[in-house]
Scaffold this active site. Structure first.
Site, short mmCIF file in Angstrom:
data_model
loop_
_atom_site.label_atom_id
_atom_site.label_comp_id
_atom_site.label_asym_id
_atom_site.label_seq_id
_atom_site.Cartn_x
_atom_site.Cartn_y
_atom_site.Cartn_z
N GLY A 1 0.85 -1.18 0.00
CA GLY A 1 0.00 0.00 0.00
C GLY A 1 0.88 1.23 0.00
N GLN B 1 3.07 10.05 1.32
CA GLN B 1 4.38 9.38 1.23
C GLN B 1 5.14 9.76 -0.03
OE1 GLN B 1 2.74 5.24 2.22
NE2 GLN B 1 4.82 5.21 3.01
N CYS C 1 7.00 -0.14 6.49
CA CYS C 1 6.51 1.05 5.81
C CYS C 1 7.60 1.57 4.89
CB CYS C 1 6.15 2.11 6.85
SG CYS C 1 5.50 3.62 6.13
N LEU C 2 7.21 1.97 3.69
CA LEU C 2 8.19 2.47 2.73
C LEU C 2 8.86 3.76 3.22
CD1 LEU C 2 6.31 1.84 -0.64
CD2 LEU C 2 7.88 0.34 0.59
N GLU D 1 -2.65 2.64 5.95
CA GLU D 1 -2.69 3.71 4.94
C GLU D 1 -3.58 4.87 5.41
OE1 GLU D 1 -0.46 3.52 2.88
OE2 GLU D 1 -0.07 1.39 3.08
N HIS E 1 -1.68 7.10 7.58
CA HIS E 1 -0.83 8.04 6.84
C HIS E 1 -1.61 9.30 6.46
CE1 HIS E 1 3.00 6.09 6.29
NE2 HIS E 1 2.49 5.00 5.77
NI NI Z 1 3.42 3.16 5.41
#
Ligand code: NI
Length: 176
Positions: free
Chosen positions: A48, A53, A101-102, A144, A147
């Site tokens: 996701g 982000q 998490c990216l 998500e 975020h």
């Molecule tokens: Ni994330």
């Protein structure tokens, strides 16, 4: 186009994202942004990704789980677009599970989440959607959605003792 991913410390990750006006959804540049989000998620093996982000403060997120090497045992989730989502729990049961998490590359931590949630919002064409998600899908939805509110998963951990680098987690960590 693959977009640059903001990492923890970038102020956008700590801001509540703005709602997307309905009139914007059909515009070609907005649709292209969706394609770019998906491409970026695929490039970095995410399950996701949320617009903040990639440095865009809008209530937009994309989810897909399909044979992901970072989450090899996770059940599949078809490509799902969420615009201006609202999320609420179904029941009171929470379950703990591992998240990464990216925006916090290379780390994993154990996070309690609602086991099942209802998501209401709009899809990429601006049509209203109402989804019921449970298990890993519900976990990704909550991650998500967080975020979009300016939260990251470490905020939701009960403590930081499970926080681990992926490589060490793979060697010594518990089950996925
Ligand atoms: Ni994330």
């Amino acid at each position: 186009m693959i977009l640059k991913v903001a990492r923890l410390g970038h102020p956008l990750l700590r801001q509540r994202a703005k709602a997307v006006p309905a009139a914007v959804i059909g515009r070609p540049e907005f649709q292209r942004f969706f394609d770019d989000l998906v491409e970026t998620m695929h490039e970095y093996d995410g399950v996701g990704i949320a617009a903040p982000q990639v440095h865009v403060s809008l209530q937009v997120a994309v989810i897909e789980v399909a044979g992901n090497p970072r989450y090899p045992r996770a059940p599949r989730v078809p490509l799902t677009f969420l615009i201006n989502p609202r999320v609420r729990p179904v029941g009171r049961r929470q379950v703990r599970g591992w998240e990464g998490c990216l925006s916090l590359p290379g780390l994993r931590g154990e996070v309690p989440r609602w086991e099942a949630v209802i998501v209401e919002g709009f899809d990429r064409r601006g049509r209203p959607v109402r989804l019921r998600a449970r298990g890993f899908f519900a976990r990704v939805v909550q991650h998500e959605w967080d975020h979009l509110q300016g939260h990251v998963y470490v905020d939701r951990m009960r403590g930081l003792s499970s926080l681990a680098y992926l490589a060490e987690h793979a060697r010594f960590g518990a089950e996925e």
